[in-house]
Design a protein around this motif. Sequence first.
Motif, PDB file in Angstrom:
ATOM      1  N   ALA A 109    -129.520 -56.398 -33.006  1.00 38.91           N
ATOM      2  CA  ALA A 109    -129.906 -55.675 -32.725  1.00 38.91           C
ATOM      3  C   ALA A 109    -131.669 -55.625 -32.417  1.00 38.91           C
ATOM      4  N   ALA A 110    -132.231 -56.642 -33.690  1.00 36.41           N
ATOM      5  CA  ALA A 110    -133.602 -56.783 -34.065  1.00 36.41           C
ATOM      6  C   ALA A 110    -133.981 -57.494 -31.693  1.00 36.41           C
ATOM      7  N   LEU A 111    -133.886 -57.971 -32.268  1.00 33.90           N
ATOM      8  CA  LEU A 111    -133.040 -59.760 -30.719  1.00 33.90           C
ATOM      9  C   LEU A 111    -133.428 -58.800 -30.425  1.00 33.90           C
ATOM     10  N   ALA A 112    -132.325 -58.062 -29.281  1.00 30.18           N
ATOM     11  CA  ALA A 112    -131.921 -57.494 -28.261  1.00 30.18           C
ATOM     12  C   ALA A 112    -133.008 -56.219 -28.201  1.00 30.18           C
ATOM     13  N   THR A 113    -133.958 -55.041 -29.163  1.00 29.68           N
ATOM     14  CA  THR A 113    -134.521 -54.008 -29.166  1.00 29.68           C
ATOM     15  C   THR A 113    -136.182 -55.270 -28.367  1.00 29.68           C
ATOM     16  N   TYR A 114    -135.963 -56.282 -28.909  1.00 25.74           N
ATOM     17  CA  TYR A 114    -138.205 -56.917 -28.550  1.00 25.74           C
ATOM     18  C   TYR A 114    -137.558 -57.191 -27.518  1.00 25.74           C
ATOM     19  N   TYR A 141    -145.092 -55.559 -37.696  1.00 26.36           N
ATOM     20  CA  TYR A 141    -144.700 -55.606 -38.880  1.00 26.36           C
ATOM     21  C   TYR A 141    -143.606 -55.177 -39.174  1.00 26.36           C
ATOM     22  N   GLU A 142    -143.392 -53.893 -38.589  1.00 26.45           N
ATOM     23  CA  GLU A 142    -141.501 -53.450 -39.078  1.00 26.45           C
ATOM     24  C   GLU A 142    -141.222 -52.331 -37.784  1.00 26.45           C
ATOM     25  N   LEU A 143    -140.285 -52.073 -37.636  1.00 29.17           N
ATOM     26  CA  LEU A 143    -139.423 -50.953 -36.975  1.00 29.17           C
ATOM     27  C   LEU A 143    -137.873 -50.457 -37.424  1.00 29.17           C
ATOM     28  N   SER A 144    -138.718 -49.517 -37.344  1.00 31.32           N
ATOM     29  CA  SER A 144    -137.255 -48.411 -37.262  1.00 31.32           C
ATOM     30  C   SER A 144    -137.000 -47.323 -37.559  1.00 31.32           C
ATOM     31  N   VAL A 145    -135.601 -47.378 -37.231  1.00 29.81           N
ATOM     32  CA  VAL A 145    -134.639 -46.581 -36.497  1.00 29.81           C
ATOM     33  C   VAL A 145    -133.476 -45.362 -37.212  1.00 29.81           C
ATOM     34  N   ASP A 146    -134.214 -44.444 -37.263  1.00 31.11           N
ATOM     35  CA  ASP A 146    -132.726 -43.468 -37.870  1.00 31.11           C
ATOM     36  C   ASP A 146    -131.396 -43.788 -37.680  1.00 31.11           C
ATOM     37  N   ARG A 187    -130.156 -44.376 -32.804  1.00 30.77           N
ATOM     38  CA  ARG A 187    -130.156 -45.700 -32.694  1.00 30.77           C
ATOM     39  C   ARG A 187    -129.570 -45.995 -31.825  1.00 30.77           C
ATOM     40  N   ARG A 188    -129.392 -47.001 -30.645  1.00 32.12           N
ATOM     41  CA  ARG A 188    -129.394 -47.598 -29.268  1.00 32.12           C
ATOM     42  C   ARG A 188    -129.573 -46.305 -28.304  1.00 32.12           C
ATOM     43  N   ARG A 189    -130.570 -45.403 -28.037  1.00 30.39           N
ATOM     44  CA  ARG A 189    -131.131 -44.741 -27.493  1.00 30.39           C
ATOM     45  C   ARG A 189    -131.873 -45.092 -26.679  1.00 30.39           C
ATOM     46  N   GLY A 190    -132.905 -45.890 -27.196  1.00 31.51           N
ATOM     47  CA  GLY A 190    -133.951 -46.542 -26.690  1.00 31.51           C
ATOM     48  C   GLY A 190    -135.182 -45.990 -27.311  1.00 31.51           C
ATOM     49  N   VAL A 191    -135.125 -45.454 -27.820  1.00 32.14           N
ATOM     50  CA  VAL A 191    -136.117 -45.094 -29.608  1.00 32.14           C
ATOM     51  C   VAL A 191    -137.467 -46.654 -29.983  1.00 32.14           C
ATOM     52  N   GLY A 192    -136.341 -47.421 -30.303  1.00 32.36           N
ATOM     53  CA  GLY A 192    -137.105 -49.079 -30.925  1.00 32.36           C
ATOM     54  C   GLY A 192    -137.855 -49.169 -29.604  1.00 32.36           C
ATOM     55  N   ARG A 193    -136.896 -49.560 -28.052  1.00 31.08           N
ATOM     56  CA  ARG A 193    -137.531 -49.969 -26.972  1.00 31.08           C
ATOM     57  C   ARG A 193    -139.022 -49.575 -26.670  1.00 31.08           C
ATOM     58  N   ALA A 194    -138.989 -47.542 -26.710  1.00 29.31           N
ATOM     59  CA  ALA A 194    -140.181 -46.949 -26.621  1.00 29.31           C
ATOM     60  C   ALA A 194    -140.963 -47.304 -27.548  1.00 29.31           C
ATOM     61  N   LEU A 195    -140.415 -47.891 -29.084  1.00 28.50           N
ATOM     62  CA  LEU A 195    -142.002 -47.389 -29.641  1.00 28.50           C
ATOM     63  C   LEU A 195    -142.241 -49.345 -29.616  1.00 28.50           C
ATOM     64  N   GLY A 219    -139.790 -56.413 -23.473  1.00 29.37           N
ATOM     65  CA  GLY A 219    -140.407 -57.577 -22.705  1.00 29.37           C
ATOM     66  C   GLY A 219    -141.157 -58.816 -23.591  1.00 29.37           C
ATOM     67  N   GLY A 220    -140.847 -59.036 -25.569  1.00 27.70           N
ATOM     68  CA  GLY A 220    -140.815 -60.672 -25.694  1.00 27.70           C
ATOM     69  C   GLY A 220    -139.759 -61.173 -25.419  1.00 27.70           C
ATOM     70  N   GLU A 221    -140.596 -61.938 -25.576  1.00 29.14           N
ATOM     71  CA  GLU A 221    -139.680 -63.907 -25.144  1.00 29.14           C
ATOM     72  C   GLU A 221    -140.037 -64.417 -26.628  1.00 29.14           C
ATOM     73  N   ASP A 222    -139.150 -65.192 -26.723  1.00 30.41           N
ATOM     74  CA  ASP A 222    -138.836 -66.332 -27.421  1.00 30.41           C
ATOM     75  C   ASP A 222    -139.910 -67.246 -28.115  1.00 30.41           C
ATOM     76  N   ASP A 223    -140.723 -67.567 -28.707  1.00 32.48           N
ATOM     77  CA  ASP A 223    -141.326 -68.641 -28.994  1.00 32.48           C
ATOM     78  C   ASP A 223    -140.927 -69.995 -29.425  1.00 32.48           C
ATOM     79  N   GLY A 224    -139.554 -69.957 -30.032  1.00 36.56           N
ATOM     80  CA  GLY A 224    -138.433 -70.605 -31.139  1.00 36.56           C
ATOM     81  C   GLY A 224    -138.163 -70.857 -32.001  1.00 36.56           C
ATOM     82  N   VAL A 225    -138.058 -71.619 -32.903  1.00 36.49           N
ATOM     83  CA  VAL A 225    -137.194 -71.466 -34.205  1.00 36.49           C
ATOM     84  C   VAL A 225    -138.027 -71.619 -35.216  1.00 36.49           C
ATOM     85  N   CYS A 226    -139.094 -70.516 -36.110  1.00 37.69           N
ATOM     86  CA  CYS A 226    -139.919 -70.846 -37.276  1.00 37.69           C
ATOM     87  C   CYS A 226    -139.132 -70.964 -38.927  1.00 37.69           C
TER      88      CYS A 226
END
Length: 145
Positions: free
Chosen positions: A113-118, A70-75, A79-87, A122-129
């Motif tokens: 930034a969000a796209l790079a994190t996801y 639903y939501e991801l947030s990093v102080d 940022r850019r320390r792997g916190v978002g990826r780890a979460l 291991g996340g993959e794009d499913d296309g445009v929606c």
Amino acid sequence: MNIRRATAVSELMGADHLYDRPARPEWAERFLAAPGHLMLIAYADDGRPVGMVSGIEMLHPDKGTEMCLYELSVDEAHRRRGVGRALTEALAEAARERGCYDMWVGVDTDNDAALATYRSAGGEDDGVCAVITWRFPAPGPAGGR
């Protein structure tokens, strides 16, 4: 960094600086009481919350259960320390443990930034929606329906 599932209103309120708007205790209580809702909080070594991810299980009769990130947030200072990826990885692991068949998230296509994190988690794009939104008046002081 330590990632833990929030189980108390005080934990959700303590991560208030990570949300879009101020948290309300009555909503935090409802969140914790709602089946399938979870929030994981990343804590720095000093115990300060530095990131959070929330997930909601979604169940359908012909599909089973999937996890919506639903939501991801990093102080900003962390940022850019792997916190978002780890979460994100921790939420994916929780989804697997709960028997979810997948996990998904909606992301603005210009949110690099969000796209790079996801993607790094291991996340993959499913296309445009398109995201279609129905806006309702703000709830009253009780905060619920």
